[in-house]
Each structure stands twice: as C-alpha cells, then as structure tokens.
Design an enzyme around this catalytic site. Sequence first.
Site, PDB file in Angstrom:
ATOM      1  CE  LYS A 181       3.200   1.828   0.153  1.00 53.34           C
ATOM      2  NZ  LYS A 181       1.853   1.506   0.524  1.00 53.34           N
ATOM      3  CE  LYS A 216       5.150  -5.128   0.127  1.00 51.74           C
ATOM      4  NZ  LYS A 216       4.260  -5.142   1.248  1.00 51.74           N
ATOM      5  CE  LYS A 256      -3.708  -4.687  -0.066  1.00 52.84           C
ATOM      6  NZ  LYS A 256      -2.837  -3.663   0.525  1.00 52.84           N
TER       7      LYS A 256
HETATM    8  N1  AQP Z   1       4.293  -9.975  -0.778  1.00 52.94           N
HETATM    9  C1  AQP Z   1       3.968 -10.159   0.482  1.00 52.94           C
HETATM   10  N2  AQP Z   1       4.338 -11.296   1.109  1.00 52.94           N
HETATM   11  C2  AQP Z   1       3.985 -11.489   2.398  1.00 52.94           C
HETATM   12  N3  AQP Z   1       3.271 -10.631   3.135  1.00 52.94           N
HETATM   13  C3  AQP Z   1       2.864  -9.500   2.555  1.00 52.94           C
HETATM   14  N4  AQP Z   1       2.142  -8.442   2.993  1.00 52.94           N
HETATM   15  C4  AQP Z   1       2.023  -7.549   1.994  1.00 52.94           C
HETATM   16  N5  AQP Z   1       2.645  -7.995   0.892  1.00 52.94           N
HETATM   17  C5  AQP Z   1       3.185  -9.199   1.200  1.00 52.94           C
HETATM   18  C6  AQP Z   1       1.565  -8.327   4.322  1.00 52.94           C
HETATM   19  O1  AQP Z   1       0.186  -8.069   4.123  1.00 52.94           O
HETATM   20  C7  AQP Z   1      -0.302  -7.197   5.126  1.00 52.94           C
HETATM   21  C8  AQP Z   1      -1.079  -6.082   4.462  1.00 52.94           C
HETATM   22  O2  AQP Z   1      -0.329  -5.013   4.196  1.00 52.94           O
HETATM   23  P1  AQP Z   1      -0.934  -3.597   3.776  1.00 52.94           P
HETATM   24  O3  AQP Z   1      -2.158  -3.747   2.966  1.00 52.94           O
HETATM   25  O4  AQP Z   1      -1.067  -2.746   4.977  1.00 52.94           O
HETATM   26  O5  AQP Z   1       0.171  -2.967   2.907  1.00 52.94           O
HETATM   27  P2  AQP Z   1       1.416  -3.494   2.198  1.00 52.94           P
HETATM   28  O6  AQP Z   1       2.328  -4.263   3.101  1.00 52.94           O
HETATM   29  O7  AQP Z   1       2.016  -2.295   1.532  1.00 52.94           O
HETATM   30  O8  AQP Z   1       0.788  -4.507   1.140  1.00 52.94           O
HETATM   31  P3  AQP Z   1       0.760  -4.356  -0.411  1.00 52.94           P
HETATM   32  O9  AQP Z   1      -0.025  -5.488  -0.982  1.00 52.94           O
HETATM   33  O10 AQP Z   1       2.143  -4.137  -0.941  1.00 52.94           O
HETATM   34  O11 AQP Z   1      -0.107  -3.047  -0.542  1.00 52.94           O
HETATM   35  P4  AQP Z   1       0.143  -1.764  -1.404  1.00 52.94           P
HETATM   36  O12 AQP Z   1       0.310  -2.277  -2.803  1.00 52.94           O
HETATM   37  O13 AQP Z   1      -1.097  -0.967  -1.216  1.00 52.94           O
HETATM   38  O14 AQP Z   1       1.353  -1.070  -0.868  1.00 52.94           O
HETATM   39  C9  AQP Z   1       0.916  -6.772   5.959  1.00 52.94           C
HETATM   40  O15 AQP Z   1       0.926  -7.545   7.149  1.00 52.94           O
HETATM   41  C10 AQP Z   1       2.102  -7.129   5.096  1.00 52.94           C
HETATM   42  O16 AQP Z   1       3.253  -7.481   5.869  1.00 52.94           O
END
Ligand code: AQP
Length: 333
Positions: free
Chosen positions: A117, A199, A202
């Site tokens: 990050k 991956k 969002k």
């Molecule tokens: N691509 C993915 N496939 C499967 N699981 C996923 N998760 C996130 N992306 C995928 C799971 O969603 C949950 C939410 O995670 P989070 O919002 O705490 O942050 P993150 O993992 O960093 O998700 P994002 O979408 O990538 O958010 P940003 O863009 O804000 O960093 C977790 O259980 C994660 O495993």
Amino acid sequence: MIDGKKVMLSGMQSTGIITLGNYLGALKNWVDLSDDDSIKCFYGIMDLHSITVRQDPAELRKNARTLLMLYIAAGLDPEKNCIFFQSHVPAHAELAWILNCYTYMGEMNRMTQFKDKSAKHADNINTGLFTYPVLMAADILLYQADYVPVGKDQMQHLEITRDIANRFNGIYGDVFTIPEGYVGQTGAKIMSLQDPTKKMSKSDENPNASISLLDDKDTIMRKFKKAVTDSDGFIAYSDDKPGIKNLIDIYCAVTGITVEEALNEFDGMGYGVLKEHVGEAVAGKLVPLQERFKELSQDKAYIDRIIKENAEQAAYYANKTLRKVKKKVGFII
Ligand code: AQP
C-alpha cells in the site's frame, strides 16, 4: 463466548462500492455462515481503516452507508448479526493505542500489505498505514473473537494479532481470546478484469478492472466483454492463462459448479461466448441483491435504527474487554 456461542468478527473497509471480489471472497461466505446458530457474528464497516488512504469526506460517508446496506441486501440479517460502523465504537481506537505499546517496530516492518500500500500511495505513507495491523488486532480482540474469516492476503495480520494477544496475556493473565483463522469456507480470489495477475480491488482507479455490486447489467456485460485474456483462442484452466482462469473462477463461484463442469460446458466455445456466459451469470446473481438494496435505500428510518442499535450492542461487548484491559495495565477506572 457470547450466550454460549463462539464469536466471529470480520469487516470491510468503506473505501468504495464493494466489488464482485469482496462479495465472492468474503460477503457471500459470511451470509452462508449466518445460518450457523452456534456462532455470534460481528461485521464491521471499517471506516477507521479507510482513512489510512486519503478519502473524500462526503464519499466516505456515502460509501460507509452503502456498505452497510449491501451487507444487509446480500443476506446478512442485522437483527441476528451485529453490523456496525467501527468509528461508532471508540473502544477500537482506544485499544489500538494500548496495543501499539505492546507491538514492536520490527513486527510492523515485516507486514507485506504496508509495503504494497505504501508503494501504491507513495505521497501519503502515514503512520496509520504502518500501524493498520494493530488496529485490526484491536478490532478482533475487543470482541474476544474465536474465529476470523481471512483470505490469504490477511493471514499475516491474523498472525500478528495472535502474537500481540499472547504477549499481552503473558504479562497480565488471560485477557484476550486467541483467535483462529476461519477456514471452513475458502472464498475464491477474484482477479482484476484488466490485469488478471492483480486482485480485483474496490479502489482500483480503472472502472473496467472491477465489477461493482451495484453495476447494472449493461455495464457488467460491457466490462466482461473488455476483460483482458490472451491470444491463444482456446479455453483452458491454467496459471498460464490468468484471464481465462479468472473468468472460469468467477463463473464457478457464482453458479456453484466445479471447474471441470464449467470446462465441459464451455468446450469448443470462443472467448466471446465465455465472456457473455460469465456476464449473464454475474448479472443474474446480483439482481435480487440490487433489488433489496434499492428497497433499503428508501427506508432511511429502518437503516438509522439498525445503525444505532447495533452500535450500542457492539459498544457493550467492546467496552467490557476494554475495561478489563485498562484495569490490567493500571489505569484508574
Ligand atoms: N479480489 C478479491 N477476491 C477475493 N476476496 C477479496 N477481498 C478483497 N478483494 C478480494 C476480501 O474482501 C474483504 C474486504 O477487504 P477490505 O475491504 O478490508 O480490504 P481489501 O482486502 O484491501 O479489499 P479491496 O477491495 O482491495 O479494498 P481496497 O481497494 O480499499 O484496498 C477481505 O476479507 C478480503 O480478503
């Protein structure tokens, strides 16, 4: 334990409209789990975590409320599961500070998510981003969670939570339950539609890279049509073909069929037809969720009541743990 039930905690950051990845990897499994009456579940909207990356205030507010409604629209019953905003329970920030004093720089330095990050947000490498895992440890330990459903990407954070909890318990006696990763349901890891080696996220700046849970059918079909694949022209499930593999994974996760069954179904078809089938399946799956979301959006009073009642419930359990911690470290309470 709460009322004889094991405790589980999970959550998502309110950094944007959640994606198909968040749904298939996490939210869908939470909904399946909520049928299990032997577990008390807490689901946070992790808005404190969200500000480790710069957010527009109006957007953050909107995204947080949207996320809460999406949890419910996806099937989490807010009368049964405690769905709350992290920032409504001050104990999270308080415990995080205390735990910071029981966490070593070396431990934080090893965290790969910080490295990823901070590389992505080189203009804003703040200490919140660095100590993010300590706040996550506080989230989990406050509710004395027995289980935390985590994907592979979050395993390191769960390990550090266990280390901090064991260290604290070693000094002060049994204060925290030591949480375990919940491995009952392994959520699919969904990759970006524009770069299938990354991956789906969002907060991806390219809107074509992810499917938002609120995308309409035309948008979903268009995004799948544009999905990056390869030039081989044949459908196979292999790490050498990450774009096609991702489309098959999505199809299987949405329809509940196996990879083998999917490969049989797509035998002899071209990429265009595969993309169309996947798009149709995803759009169809999201229809009931989107309809429920629309209803919820029109019922402000109901959502406001859920927010208030669940914040009180979360605070009740969190404060119980926090009081115990404060007493142990020597604060006057
Ligand atoms: N691509 C993915 N496939 C499967 N699981 C996923 N998760 C996130 N992306 C995928 C799971 O969603 C949950 C939410 O995670 P989070 O919002 O705490 O942050 P993150 O993992 O960093 O998700 P994002 O979408 O990538 O958010 P940003 O863009 O804000 O960093 C977790 O259980 C994660 O495993």
